[in-house]
Design an enzyme around this catalytic site. Structure first.
Site, mmCIF file in Angstrom:
data_model
loop_
_atom_site.group_PDB
_atom_site.id
_atom_site.type_symbol
_atom_site.label_atom_id
_atom_site.label_comp_id
_atom_site.label_asym_id
_atom_site.label_seq_id
_atom_site.Cartn_x
_atom_site.Cartn_y
_atom_site.Cartn_z
ATOM 1 N N VAL A 87 0.825 -1.220 0.000
ATOM 2 C CA VAL A 87 0.000 0.000 0.000
ATOM 3 C C VAL A 87 0.856 1.266 0.000
ATOM 4 C CG1 VAL A 87 -1.922 -1.058 1.254
ATOM 5 C CG2 VAL A 87 -0.053 -0.003 2.535
ATOM 6 N N LEU A 90 4.259 2.692 -4.120
ATOM 7 C CA LEU A 90 5.504 2.400 -4.847
ATOM 8 C C LEU A 90 5.263 2.219 -6.352
ATOM 9 C CD1 LEU A 90 7.265 -0.104 -2.381
ATOM 10 C CD2 LEU A 90 7.762 2.308 -2.714
ATOM 11 N N GLY A 91 4.139 2.709 -6.824
ATOM 12 C CA GLY A 91 3.928 2.716 -8.283
ATOM 13 C C GLY A 91 3.338 1.446 -8.833
ATOM 14 N N SER A 92 2.353 0.887 -8.134
ATOM 15 C CA SER A 92 1.824 -0.396 -8.603
ATOM 16 C C SER A 92 1.023 -0.257 -9.902
ATOM 17 C CB SER A 92 1.050 -1.120 -7.505
ATOM 18 O OG SER A 92 -0.216 -0.601 -7.380
ATOM 19 N N SER A 93 0.375 0.895 -10.140
ATOM 20 C CA SER A 93 -0.374 1.060 -11.404
ATOM 21 C C SER A 93 0.584 1.029 -12.595
ATOM 22 C CB SER A 93 -1.141 2.382 -11.428
ATOM 23 O OG SER A 93 -1.797 2.599 -10.231
ATOM 24 N N ALA A 95 3.669 -0.159 -12.729
ATOM 25 C CA ALA A 95 4.326 -1.468 -12.851
ATOM 26 C C ALA A 95 3.371 -2.497 -13.456
ATOM 27 C CB ALA A 95 4.830 -1.927 -11.481
ATOM 28 N N ASP A 136 6.808 7.091 -13.559
ATOM 29 C CA ASP A 136 6.688 5.783 -12.903
ATOM 30 C C ASP A 136 6.853 4.650 -13.916
ATOM 31 O OD1 ASP A 136 4.352 6.700 -14.066
ATOM 32 O OD2 ASP A 136 3.011 5.878 -12.550
#
Ligand code: MEV
Length: 303
Positions: A87, A90-93, A95, A136
């Site tokens: 959560v 850290l740029g999950s979208s 990645a 990102d």
């Protein structure tokens, strides 16, 4: 049935957030936490998405739609994701989009250069979010520490060496799009003042690129502190972020700042090995969570 596994890293903004949306440069790093996509061909008319950690599948669906618009195919897939990004912002979208499009290109034998991959992924992110600089996506594709030009969208790898940072999570999730829109409103109301702040942030970023190359941590730390002060004048910091920055500096960090949009999520501190445990303790004792991650040279890869 063909099967492909792709791993894409998350990111951390080092310097230049917000200004990068207005065409200025930023410094971003890939981190050693990954989003993995397992893509498998399937029979039938529809795709099947298995995403245990994701509440929102929009980025995956948009990446798929966009890829099929450019490279039409009747193939249907099982798309499974596994995330280590949590959560923390850290740029999950970014990645996710990078991993899905890389996997689709691999399985459909489409050869993409890194620039072509960036363009496709950035387009997918913009289609969902409507805003965003693309930094990102760049970090997730190239890996390492990247100097990303907000105007040309070109990436320059500054170093693949590890930067001695500590990441502290405030415990509060930030909504990037809301904060970016807040800054846009502020920019429209006080254009001259905001442009001056962005130009100052850009100067910090440019000097920081040199300091990172030279491993001049004293200079880099000062530039991070200045960047944090400038972000405060944009009203994107929070009392919790300010506290974690302050206690990290008091415990011996060379520099510290919020990382990303602000409004919550993470702060970063540049810390020599002798001061590491003191800074970790200071962050923990002041309500922060130390995120177990490091800068990383690894960009997206097909396993
Ligand atoms: C968010 O992590 C960084 C921002 O500059 C947004 C972006 O560049 O897309 C605020």
């Amino acid at each position: 049935m063909k099967r492909v596994v792709v791993k894409a890293p998350g990111k951390l903004m080092l310097l230049g957030e917000h200004a990068v949306i207005y065409g200025y440069p930023c410094l971003v790093t890939a981190v050693n936490k990954y989003l993995t996509v397992i893509l498998e061909e399937k029979d039938g008319e529809s795709d099947l998405l298995i995403t245990p950690q994701a509440t929102n599948q929009t980025f995956i669906k948009t990446a798929l739609t966009l890829f099929r618009e450019v490279y039409p195919s009747k193939k249907r897939y099982i798309i499974q994701t596994e995330s280590e990004l949590g959560v923390y912002g850290l740029g999950s979208s970014g990645a996710t989009v990078v991993a899905v499009i890389t996997a689709l290109a691999k399985i459909q034998e489409v050869k993409l250069t890194q620039e072509e991959l960036f363009k496709l992924c950035y387009k997918a992110v913009l289609r969902v979010q409507k805003t965003g600089s693309g930094f990102d996506v760049a970090a997730s594709i190239y890996g390492g520490i990247i100097y990303f030009d907000g105007k040309t969208k070109k990436s320059e790898v500054v170093t693949q060496d590890t930067l001695p940072i500590i990441v502290g999570y405030t415990g509060t999730k930030a909504d990037t799009v809301t904060i970016v829109n807040q800054v846009r409103t502020y920019y429209k109301q006080r254009r001259k003042e905001t442009e001056h702040i962005f130009a100052e942030i850009a100067l910090c970023t440019k000097k920081a690129k040199i300091a990172i190359r030279e491993k001049n941590w004293l200079t880099l730390g000062n530039l991070m502190n200045k960047n944090h002060a400038l972000l405060r004048t944009l009203h994107v910091s929070t009392p919790r972020l300010d506290t974690l920055v302050k206690v990290a500096l008091a415990a011996g960090a060379e520099g510290a700042k919020l990382s990303g949009a602000g409004g919550g999520d993470c702060m970063i501190a540049l810390v020599s090995s002798e001061k590491r445990s003191a800074v970790v303790e200071a962050i923990k004792q002041n309500g922060g969570e130390v995120v177990n991650c490091q800068t990383s040279a690894q960009g997206v890869c097909v396993l």
